[in-house]
Design an enzyme around this catalytic site. Structure first.
Site, PDB file in Angstrom:
ATOM      1  N   TYR A  33      57.026  46.927  49.786  1.00  0.00           N
ATOM      2  CA  TYR A  33      57.726  46.271  48.673  1.00  0.00           C
ATOM      3  C   TYR A  33      57.455  47.074  47.417  1.00  0.00           C
ATOM      4  O   TYR A  33      56.317  47.463  47.148  1.00  0.00           O
ATOM      5  CB  TYR A  33      57.196  44.845  48.503  1.00  0.00           C
ATOM      6  CG  TYR A  33      57.778  44.094  47.315  1.00  0.00           C
ATOM      7  CD1 TYR A  33      59.122  43.729  47.283  1.00  0.00           C
ATOM      8  CD2 TYR A  33      56.964  43.742  46.237  1.00  0.00           C
ATOM      9  CE1 TYR A  33      59.645  43.027  46.194  1.00  0.00           C
ATOM     10  CE2 TYR A  33      57.485  43.038  45.145  1.00  0.00           C
ATOM     11  CZ  TYR A  33      58.824  42.691  45.139  1.00  0.00           C
ATOM     12  OH  TYR A  33      59.333  41.999  44.061  1.00  0.00           O
ATOM     13  N   ASP A  45      53.441  54.278  45.184  1.00  0.00           N
ATOM     14  CA  ASP A  45      53.485  52.984  44.503  1.00  0.00           C
ATOM     15  C   ASP A  45      52.112  52.348  44.649  1.00  0.00           C
ATOM     16  O   ASP A  45      51.794  51.749  45.677  1.00  0.00           O
ATOM     17  CB  ASP A  45      54.582  52.101  45.095  1.00  0.00           C
ATOM     18  CG  ASP A  45      54.662  50.757  44.390  1.00  0.00           C
ATOM     19  OD1 ASP A  45      53.820  50.498  43.502  1.00  0.00           O
ATOM     20  OD2 ASP A  45      55.560  49.965  44.730  1.00  0.00           O
ATOM     21  N   LYS A  96      49.374  45.293  38.240  1.00  0.00           N
ATOM     22  CA  LYS A  96      48.317  44.391  38.681  1.00  0.00           C
ATOM     23  C   LYS A  96      46.969  44.684  37.987  1.00  0.00           C
ATOM     24  O   LYS A  96      46.791  44.292  36.846  1.00  0.00           O
ATOM     25  CB  LYS A  96      48.244  44.399  40.209  1.00  0.00           C
ATOM     26  CG  LYS A  96      49.594  43.886  40.783  1.00  0.00           C
ATOM     27  CD  LYS A  96      49.606  43.470  42.221  1.00  0.00           C
ATOM     28  CE  LYS A  96      50.910  42.746  42.531  1.00  0.00           C
ATOM     29  NZ  LYS A  96      51.848  43.434  43.378  1.00  0.00           N
TER      30      LYS A  96
HETATM   31  C1  LIG Z   1      53.419  43.628  43.111  1.00  0.00           C
HETATM   32  C2  LIG Z   1      54.051  44.918  43.492  1.00  0.00           C
HETATM   33  C3  LIG Z   1      55.194  45.411  42.852  1.00  0.00           C
HETATM   34  C4  LIG Z   1      55.952  44.606  41.847  1.00  0.00           C
HETATM   35  O1  LIG Z   1      55.213  44.333  40.713  1.00  0.00           O
HETATM   36  P1  LIG Z   1      55.674  43.116  39.749  1.00  0.00           P
HETATM   37  O2  LIG Z   1      54.719  43.199  38.627  1.00  0.00           O
HETATM   38  O3  LIG Z   1      55.552  41.883  40.584  1.00  0.00           O
HETATM   39  O4  LIG Z   1      57.079  43.392  39.369  1.00  0.00           O
HETATM   40  C5  LIG Z   1      55.642  46.664  43.186  1.00  0.00           C
HETATM   41  N1  LIG Z   1      55.023  47.404  44.116  1.00  0.00           N
HETATM   42  C6  LIG Z   1      53.929  46.962  44.769  1.00  0.00           C
HETATM   43  C7  LIG Z   1      53.277  47.838  45.773  1.00  0.00           C
HETATM   44  C8  LIG Z   1      53.425  45.705  44.500  1.00  0.00           C
HETATM   45  O5  LIG Z   1      52.368  45.253  45.181  1.00  0.00           O
END
Ligand SMILES: *Cc1c(COP(=O)(O)O)cnc(C)c1O
Length: 426
Positions: A143, A238, A266
């Site tokens: 994701y 990512d 995060k």
């Molecule tokens: C949480 C997450 C996102 C999205 O981040 P948001 O702050 O929720 O938009 C994108 N990539 C990864 C790997 C994630 O864990």
């Protein structure tokens, strides 16, 4: 006794779709009523009924220091008192950029944004602008936020382009994305052999944490690096979840791979809305105002969010921080594995740094297909039994879990004991 969770959930659904502002919070996957939380402190959260839980969600990863860490709260209060936003540069943003570029050797320049979705969306636009190409490779089960190009499922054949997996995403956009199997470097090689000249970027979660947890084969990440270099494509790690969660230099430090671009979120906001993308200077110089790739944000680099993030990043750099976090996460997984084996439950748990996966199958999965072989009903039963016992795990079989520095050895032991009681009567 009145159930405030239930009352609030009913009220919430009147004017908020599904009663939540992000879908997985709604407990649809596990059934039941979501917990409405009133407060958190250290390793624990308290719901509106006054029930306390040991928290293994940590706001989905950011709270590596636990809830309401005094130094983070003080930094927020101090910054807030000076004004919430200026829409102009501030000194704190430089401190954050300097620190991120110091901690990550792959990062020469970085831009701050407000969410992981913004970071990945912008990194992909930048990769496309830099290479002048359109095609994107992603992996099934990873994701990367909810921008259009990324809400895509695999096409009908291995090398066919993807289809939207959300309403509202134009098929035209999905047709620039190839969705391949995680950990399968042979597939990636074939995709490059076929489309190499057209591939702008490969985006990957270097430890997948949005399909439950899937650890990478180190050769898989290495082959992505090699193929992107050979074909002039941009490798995007990512690390919104793994960044400063699996180690002091993120997953790229853990596996010794240097991506071209990295997205963060995060943990770098310490619980406030803050994210970033950055990497090689020659790529980052393509971003406005230096270059032609547009990207902007009214609240980007918000001083209160940056203050929370800086306070967090400074604390996690203390010597031994990750050794201790890893030791506790390992202990949790080992304890859960042992009690599952003792009680004959088809279950396994796997740690990576301060994150972990729980699987209702005997072996650690390596890709999305194997994740789908886990027993979802068993997870849901386990989830609710643990919740009743005061242990809050992510309300879905397809999410990773998180341990914070605030979790004590006694907390971990308490959680293993609770699981033991459940597995004994399984
Ligand atoms: C949480 C997450 C996102 C999205 O981040 P948001 O702050 O929720 O938009 C994108 N990539 C990864 C790997 C994630 O864990």
């Amino acid at each position: 006794m009145t159930d405030r969770n239930q009352q609030l959930f009913e009220r919430a659904q009147r004017h908020i779709p599904g009663g939540v502002n992000s879908p997985v919070r709604a407990f649809r996957s596990v059934g039941g009523t979501p917990c409405f939380f009133a407060s958190g402190s250290g390793s624990r959260v308290m719901d509106v009924n006054g029930k306390s839980y040991l928290d293994y969600v940590g706001s989905w990863g950011p709270l590596i220091l636990g809830h309401a860490h005094p130094e983070v709260i003080a930094a927020v209060q101090e910054s807030a008192a000076k004004g919430l936003s200026f829409g102009a540069p501030t000194e704190l943003e430089i401190e954050m950029a300097d620190l991120l570029c110091k901690l990550l050797p792959s990062m020469d320049m970085v831009r701050l944004v407000n969410s992981g979705t913004e970071a990945t969306m912008s990194a992909i636009r930048l990769a496309r602008g830099y290479t002048g190409r359109d095609v994107l490779i992603k992996f099934e089960g990873c994701y990367h936020g909810h921008s259009d190009s990324l809400l895509v499922k695999a096409g009908s054949g291995l090398l066919t382009f993807g289809n939207p997996n959300s309403g509202g995403v134009p098929a035209d956009l999905a047709q620039h994305t190839l969705v391949l199997d995680y950990n399968d470097d042979i597939q990636v090689e074939r995709a490059f052999a076929h489309y190499g000249e057209r591939i702008a970027a490969v985006i990957v979660e270097p430890v997948a944490g949005n399909m439950n947890l899937v650890a990478p084969r180190p050769e898989f990440l290495q082959s992505l690096r090699t193929l992107c270099t050979q074909h002039g494509s941009v490798l995007i790690f990512d690390e919104v979840m793994t960044g400063f969660r699996v180690g002091p230099a993120c997953a790229q430090g853990l596996y010794s791979i240097r991506p071209d671009l990295t997205t963060l979120g995060k943990v770098i906001g310490g619980g406030m809305p803050l994210a970033a993308f950055g990497g090689k200077r020659e790529i980052m110089e393509q971003i406005a105002p230096l270059g032609p790739v547009y990207q902007a944000g009214t609240l980007s680099g918000n001083p209160v969010a940056v203050a929370a993030g800086l306070a967090t990043l400074k604390l996690i750099q203390k010597p031994g921080f990750f050794v201790d976090l890893e030791r506790k996460t390992d202990a949790l997984c080992e304890g859960l594995n042992a009690t599952a084996v003792n009680n004959g439950v088809a279950f396994s748990a796997q740690p990576v740094g301060g994150m972990f996966g729980l699987y209702f199958r005997a072996h650690w999965p390596r890709n999305f297909k194997e994740i789908m072989q886990c027993n979802k009903e068993a997870f849901n039963r386990f989830f609710h039994a643990m919740l009743d016992a005061g242990h809050y795990f992510a309300p879905s079989a397809y999410e990773a879990g998180f341990v914070s520095a605030a979790h004590s050895d006694a907390d971990i032991a308490e959680t293993i004991d609770a699981a033991e009681t459940i597995f004994k009567n399984w």
